[in-house]
Scaffold this motif. Structure first.
Motif, PDB file in Angstrom:
ATOM      1  N   ALA A   5       3.643  10.438 -59.613  1.00  0.00           N
ATOM      2  CA  ALA A   5       4.419  11.132 -60.636  1.00  0.00           C
ATOM      3  C   ALA A   5       5.261  10.137 -61.433  1.00  0.00           C
ATOM      4  N   GLY A   6       5.633  10.516 -62.641  1.00  0.00           N
ATOM      5  CA  GLY A   6       6.484   9.660 -63.455  1.00  0.00           C
ATOM      6  C   GLY A   6       6.163   9.788 -64.931  1.00  0.00           C
ATOM      7  N   TYR A   7       6.741   8.887 -65.724  1.00  0.00           N
ATOM      8  CA  TYR A   7       6.489   8.866 -67.163  1.00  0.00           C
ATOM      9  C   TYR A   7       5.296   7.960 -67.447  1.00  0.00           C
ATOM     10  N   TYR A   8       4.365   8.459 -68.225  1.00  0.00           N
ATOM     11  CA  TYR A   8       3.183   7.695 -68.618  1.00  0.00           C
ATOM     12  C   TYR A   8       2.999   7.780 -70.126  1.00  0.00           C
ATOM     13  N   GLU A   9       2.304   6.783 -70.645  1.00  0.00           N
ATOM     14  CA  GLU A   9       1.803   6.857 -72.011  1.00  0.00           C
ATOM     15  C   GLU A   9       0.293   6.723 -71.991  1.00  0.00           C
ATOM     16  N   ILE A  10      -0.364   7.570 -72.759  1.00  0.00           N
ATOM     17  CA  ILE A  10      -1.799   7.436 -72.962  1.00  0.00           C
ATOM     18  C   ILE A  10      -2.010   6.782 -74.316  1.00  0.00           C
ATOM     19  N   TRP A  11      -2.765   5.695 -74.303  1.00  0.00           N
ATOM     20  CA  TRP A  11      -3.097   4.981 -75.523  1.00  0.00           C
ATOM     21  C   TRP A  11      -4.582   5.165 -75.809  1.00  0.00           C
ATOM     22  N   ALA A  12      -4.935   5.221 -77.074  1.00  0.00           N
ATOM     23  CA  ALA A  12      -6.337   5.330 -77.473  1.00  0.00           C
ATOM     24  C   ALA A  12      -6.659   4.230 -78.475  1.00  0.00           C
ATOM     25  N   ARG A  13      -7.835   3.631 -78.299  1.00  0.00           N
ATOM     26  CA  ARG A  13      -8.288   2.630 -79.270  1.00  0.00           C
ATOM     27  C   ARG A  13      -9.778   2.840 -79.528  1.00  0.00           C
ATOM     28  N   ALA A  14     -10.169   2.743 -80.779  1.00  0.00           N
ATOM     29  CA  ALA A  14     -11.559   2.897 -81.182  1.00  0.00           C
ATOM     30  C   ALA A  14     -12.128   1.546 -81.581  1.00  0.00           C
ATOM     31  N   ILE A  15     -13.411   1.367 -81.303  1.00  0.00           N
ATOM     32  CA  ILE A  15     -14.145   0.158 -81.694  1.00  0.00           C
ATOM     33  C   ILE A  15     -15.348   0.607 -82.503  1.00  0.00           C
ATOM     34  N   ASP A  16     -15.505   0.076 -83.719  1.00  0.00           N
ATOM     35  CA  ASP A  16     -16.551   0.603 -84.596  1.00  0.00           C
ATOM     36  C   ASP A  16     -17.834  -0.224 -84.547  1.00  0.00           C
ATOM     37  N   SER A  17     -18.793   0.171 -85.386  1.00  0.00           N
ATOM     38  CA  SER A  17     -20.130  -0.431 -85.363  1.00  0.00           C
ATOM     39  C   SER A  17     -20.145  -1.871 -85.846  1.00  0.00           C
TER      40      SER A  17
END
Length: 428
Positions: free
Chosen positions: A387-399
């Motif tokens: 349990a706790g504080y989290y951050e979800i990060w997203a990154r995209a990589i293109d063609s």
């Protein structure tokens, strides 16, 4: 009582903001804070519930302070108002969760004042300039003479993400929500231009709309941008007259607009009335100077960049958005994470997420685009260790193997911010 305000329609010119609000489908809607609902004298009288003694002094484009909170923008659900003159509103990321953006969730980006009449009856589109056969086309002509297609196409304002530049860049402080992917129905711009006959010397298109300049000067245009002819002749640039299966929303360009996926939304002229083919790069309003341009080289805040060193923005950069869960949400020890990814004229090859501040990454399930020009939907499951504080990060990589970064280089106008999207979660 509000009924004490007795003004005939022709007795006073409606304030520009009132006209914009009416085109947006303004109606009361309790509990929707921060959103534009109505404007001008009639709305103020209704809210105040009494006469407005000095109503004749109201300035053009007036937005009453009493109306700044408790009402809603009919036909647009949950949009956050950035500016009321011209009208600009963005969509919170969690309201962009649908694979295809509903009309009521599509952002609004205006440069001028919406036209008074957006009825399709009598609307005409001119195609002229360096063409063999100039055209005058009604919307019925477009439907009858050309193949009608429906495509899911991503539109994004070039300034989306401007709010995160430090030091601040001037302009509407868009965060994440000046992007959408709706289904658009219309005809291909390519087909119409070829019917007119594109001459060999054509370099650029020029687009013109029926919206008015903020000054009220009928001889001024608020915006008139264009496209390199090669882009204009691609398969998925549309002259659209419908959105998600029905007529266009007035604030999204009814009754006729361009839709140019993958390039700045400013290329997608709303309230379209004319397309001119030119033998030079178009030089209309918002095409020159620093508008929709970035320096040709990295610059630091405060650098003096000559205007000739700015380059026109064409394709938008690779980007992704987390639409579930919402930023600041509470979560259990396991949650689904989902969103969208897109990259100008390219496709996205991979979408990664991290919940340990970028120390490790896991690949999400990534759908192909439903057609060229649409964003790609993705999803994954995250299981938190404690349990706790989290951050979800997203990154995209293109063609082209271009990848989102944690932060991007500053530029004077705050364009093209494609930093990774992050949402914070309280996990228990």
């Amino acid at each position: 009582m509000a009924s004490e305000i007795k003004l005939k329609p022709d007795a006073v010119k409606r304030p520009a903001a009132q006209r914009d609000a009416e085109k947006a489908g303004v109606a009361p809607g309790p509990g929707r804070r921060r959103f534009l609902k109505t404007a001008g004298l009639a709305g103020l009288g209704a809210v105040a519930g009494m006469a407005v003694p000095f109503h004749r002094n109201l300035p053009n484009g007036f937005f009453p302070a009493a109306m700044a909170s408790e009402n809603g923008l009919a036909g647009k659900d949950g949009l956050t108002l950035l500016n009321d003159r011209p009208l600009n509103a963005e969509t919170p990321p969690e309201l962009l969760d649908d694979p295809i953006t509903p009309t009521e969730r599509h952002f609004i980006r205006n440069n001028g004042l919406a036209p008074d009449d957006t009825s399709p009856e009598g609307w005409m589109l001119s195609v002229d300039g360096f063409v063999d056969s100039p055209l005058e086309l009604s919307i019925a002509d477009l439907r009858d003479r050309f193949e009608v297609v429906t495509l899911a196409l991503t539109l994004e304002c070039g300034g989306n993400g401007r709010a995160f530049f430090d030091p601040p860049a001037s302009g509407n402080q868009w965060t994440y929500g000046a992007v959408a992917c709706s289904e658009w129905t219309g005809v291909r711009l390519r087909d119409v231009l070829q019917a007119a006959g594109v001459q060999d010397n054509v370099v650029y298109t020029a687009h013109y709309g029926a919206d008015g300049h903020l000054s009220g000067d009928p001889d001024k245009l608020p915006i008139s941008r264009g496209l390199p002819i090669a882009k204009a002749l691609t398969d998925n640039v549309l002259i659209a007259f419908a959105m998600n299966g029905v007529d266009l929303h007035p604030m999204n360009g009814a009754p006729l607009r361009l839709v140019v996926p993958g390039w700045p939304g400013s290329c997608s002229q709303k309230w379209l009335t004319r397309i001119e083919l030119r033998d030079q790069v178009h030089d209309g309003p918002k095409m020159t100077g620093t508008s929709y341009r970035v320096p040709a080289y990295p610059v630091a805040p405060g650098d003096d960049v000559p205007k000739e060193d700015f380059r026109i923005i064409e394709r938008m950069p690779v980007k992704s958005l987390i639409t579930f869960p919402a930023n600041g949400a509470a979560s259990g020890m396991e949650t689904e994470v989902r969103g969208h990814a897109w990259s100008g004229d390219r496709t996205v090859d991979r979408l990664d997420i991290s919940y340990d501040f970028g120390a490790s990454w896991q690949a999400a399930e990534l759908d192909p685009p439903v057609n060229e020009g649409a964003w790609q939907n993705w999803r994954s499951t995250v299981r938190f260790p404690v349990a706790g504080y989290y951050e979800i990060w997203a990154r995209a990589i293109d063609s082209a193997d271009e990848m989102q970064r944690f932060a991007i280089d500053w530029n004077p106008k705050g364009y093209l911010n494609n930093r990774m999207h992050r949402v914070g979660l309280r996990v228990s």
